[in-house]
Design a protein around this motif. Structure first.
Motif, PDB file in Angstrom:
ATOM      1  N   LYS A 185       0.837  -1.201   0.000  1.00 46.92           N
ATOM      2  CA  LYS A 185       0.000   0.000   0.000  1.00 46.92           C
ATOM      3  C   LYS A 185       0.872   1.251   0.000  1.00 46.92           C
ATOM      4  O   LYS A 185       0.525   2.256  -0.618  1.00 46.92           O
ATOM      5  N   ARG A 227       2.131   1.974  -3.598  1.00 50.02           N
ATOM      6  CA  ARG A 227       1.156   2.561  -4.528  1.00 50.02           C
ATOM      7  C   ARG A 227       0.791   3.984  -4.110  1.00 50.02           C
ATOM      8  O   ARG A 227       0.512   4.833  -4.943  1.00 50.02           O
ATOM      9  N   PHE A 279      -3.361  -0.292  -8.973  1.00 54.94           N
ATOM     10  CA  PHE A 279      -4.138   0.220  -7.849  1.00 54.94           C
ATOM     11  C   PHE A 279      -4.033   1.738  -7.737  1.00 54.94           C
ATOM     12  O   PHE A 279      -4.959   2.389  -7.271  1.00 54.94           O
ATOM     13  N   ARG A 284      -6.485   3.168 -10.155  1.00 56.62           N
ATOM     14  CA  ARG A 284      -7.862   2.992  -9.691  1.00 56.62           C
ATOM     15  C   ARG A 284      -8.428   4.305  -9.145  1.00 56.62           C
ATOM     16  O   ARG A 284      -9.612   4.568  -9.246  1.00 56.62           O
TER      17      ARG A 284
END
Lengths: 330, 150, 116
Positions: free
Chosen positions: A48, A51, A89, A92
């Motif tokens: 996480k 990204r 991601f 996104r």
């Protein structure tokens, strides 16, 4: 020898970079837009955090030029993790058409090369191109858990935490003038702790083709920077260039610029982030200010996987070259 | 068509890579492994002697020593210290039982983000698993040969 | 004197391990497996116990001792319970060490966050 593209209408409008604390403590530390306080960056997993860095570099880029997401026709981005989870991601949250690209650590120039062709063709007005890597996600995926007590080999590079993004469009201080995509080159080397040596022939192949296609010499560029060959790979590239008496006066490597020798990072920085961050925060300003006028950036990638390494296969490599030119003020 | 990776040019390059490999200061590495490994054994011996002085049998004290070292290693790994010791000590921190414990704790911590079952618990044995498997297989084979033949 | 012997012997084993790591392509995991196999072979030949008697923790702290413990368990198990003992003995003897590793490993994994 397989085409080199010469472009007329593609410019780098802006750049942004986000790096980890180790990179922030290195010689280029003050130049990066954001140095995050720790590699987890307030998230609950390394993935996480990576990204978030990539997304932040894209957001910064847009803010610097006052663009909204609608102003972009496409994002081209990639990273080192399986299924490109950092780029996928991050995209996104942006709602811009997205194409994930994978070229291992060569992803940055691959994104820029593809994006530039799209802009040059006239199909697209503005493209975001970026790449990221993260020390812990890469260690976890490709090597060992980070807290495992292992001694690193002297030839091993240190996958850096960093994300870099550029805006490609029709105006800007730096022009993208030449693009050569790499061929997959494999000299049969198998040591995953010595990727620089495996990638150097790919860098040489692309450089050689680029120069031959354009009838140029290395001296025609103020700087030729490879991506992440590291200290040993850099020497190997010089050897290869010596073979064909190309000379090697203005040659450097992004991976060698990130850390200083006290940082115990062995052969230097590696990862998509190396070329992305060094270009975004070091070379781009140098071009804008006119300290250099022509830069040839050749990001290098090792195209192997965990499975092929365990099956004792050799390491195929690739390198993509992009030339950036300063737009002289008139 | 001759594959590039099997070409004479590639072979020449591979030789050149070997020549350019940075020489590791083997002597220095050995000395550090010796000091770190020796020190861990020294800590173990201290614990063992202490327990024996309290009347514990030599064999039980040996087991408690291993357990203590495993506990210390788990703690130091958790605190992020053990990998720093290993960076210095190399094999000196891998070979003692503390290295075995480190190889269990490190992936447990790392893969906790992938869940308590297939993350933490399953990955604990990435390195320790083979050690246990080959330990038990070799012990059974050698132990059985020894028992049946002698 | 016991302390010195433990330090020296443990140190020497680790130094040899370092030579193997630096001079070969073997990984740390390979090295641990080799040592365990080596420990059980030495144990079956009756060579490991004298080392432990002589060098104490110098011989019993390295992971090779794990092979020794398993092998002694197998041999003792065979004497007491025949082939059933062979299957049971090894793990039974190493149970405390294995149990401690798993239990401490589990809780450390729950409690701590990797720092990278």
């Amino acid at each position: 020898m397989n085409k080199t593209f010469t472009l007329k209408n593609v410019y780098v409008e802006n750049t942004a970079s986000v790096v980890g604390p180790t990179e922030g403590a290195g010689p280029l530390g003050d130049l990066f837009d954001v140095v995050i306080p720790d590699d987890i960056y307030g998230e609950n997993s390394w993935e996480k955090a990576e990204r978030k860095m990539l997304l932040e570099s894209m957001g910064l880029c847009m803010n610097k030029s006052n663009y909204q997401t609608e102003d972009f026709d496409m994002i081209l981005a990639g990273d080192l993790l399986g299924q490109l989870i950092s780029a996928n991601f991050a995209a996104r949250d942006l709602l811009i058409p997205f194409v994930g690209v994978f070229g291992a650590c060569s992803t940055f120039t691959l994104s820029i090369g593809l994006g530039s062709l799209l802009v040059e063709s006239g199909f697209m007005n503005r493209v975001l191109a970026g790449a990221s890597s993260h020390h812990e996600t890469a260690e976890k995926t490709f090597r060992f858990p980070t807290e495992l007590g292992v001694q690193r080999k002297a030839t091993a590079t240190w996958t850096m935490s960093g994300a870099g993004t550029v805006i490609l469009g029709g105006v800007g201080p730096v022009r993208v003038s030449e693009v050569t995509f790499g061929r997959v080159v494999d000299y049969g080397l198998k040591d995953a702790n010595h990727l620089g040596a495996a990638m150097a022939p790919a860098a040489f192949d692309t450089l050689n083709r680029h120069l031959t296609n354009l009838g140029k010499k290395p001296e025609d560029y103020d700087l030729i920077a490879t991506g992440d060959l590291g200290s040993v790979g850099h020497i190997m590239l010089k050897h290869l260039m010596g073979d064909k008496s190309l000379g090697s006066g203005n040659l450097t490597d992004c991976g060698l610029l990130i850390y200083d020798t006290r940082q115990d990072t062995h052969a230097g920085a590696s990862g998509c982030g190396a070329s992305a961050c060094v270009f975004s925060s070091h070379f781009f300003p140098l071009l804008v200010k006119g300290h250099i006028n022509r830069l040839l950036l050749i990001a290098t990638g090792a195209l192997f996987g965990q499975t092929t390494a365990q099956q004792k296969e050799s390491i195929p490599s690739i390198a993509h070259a992009v030339c950036f030119e300063r737009v002289s003020d008139q | 068509m001759l594959k590039e990776r099997e070409s004479p040019q590639a072979k020449r390059y591979a030789r050149l890579v070997e020549q350019e490999k940075p020489r590791v200061s083997l002597g220095f590495n050995i000395l550090r492994a010796f000091l770190v490994g020796g020190s861990i054994c020294l800590v173990g011996e201290t614990i063992k002697t202490y327990l024996i002085s309290y009347g514990m049998s030599v064999e039980t004290a040996g087991i408690w020593m291993s357990i203590s070292l495993i506990f210390l290693s788990a703690l130091l790994t958790g605190l992020g210290v053990y990998d720093e010791i290993a960076r210095f000590g190399g094999a000196g921190s891998a070979i003692p039982i503390t290295g075995f414990a480190n190889s269990i704790v490190a992936p447990a911590m790392e893969f906790r983000s992938e869940g308590a079952i297939l993350g933490l618990a399953a990955r604990m044995f990435v390195i320790a698993g083979p050690v246990i498997v080959y330990g038990l297989i070799s012990a059974t084979v050698f132990g059985l040969i020894r028992s049946v033949l002698l | 004197m016991n302390y010195l012997l433990a330090f020296l012997f443990g140190g020497v084993i680790c130094a040899i391990g370092q030579v193997i790591l630096d001079k070969s392509k073997l990984t740390q995991a390979d090295l641990m497996v080799i040592l365990v196999i080596f420990g059980s072979l030495a144990s079956a030949l009756g060579l490991y116990k004298p080392l432990v008697d002589m060098f104490g923790a110098g011989a019993s702290a390295p992971v090779s001792n794990f092979g020794h413990v398993l092998t002694q368990g197998v041999i003792e198990g065979y004497q007491e319970n025949g082939f059933f003992g062979v299957l049971q003995g090894g793990m039974a003897k190493a149970a405390a060490v294995l149990g401690a590793s798993i239990i401490f490993g589990f809780f450390a994994g729950l409690l701590f966050r990797p720092k990278g």
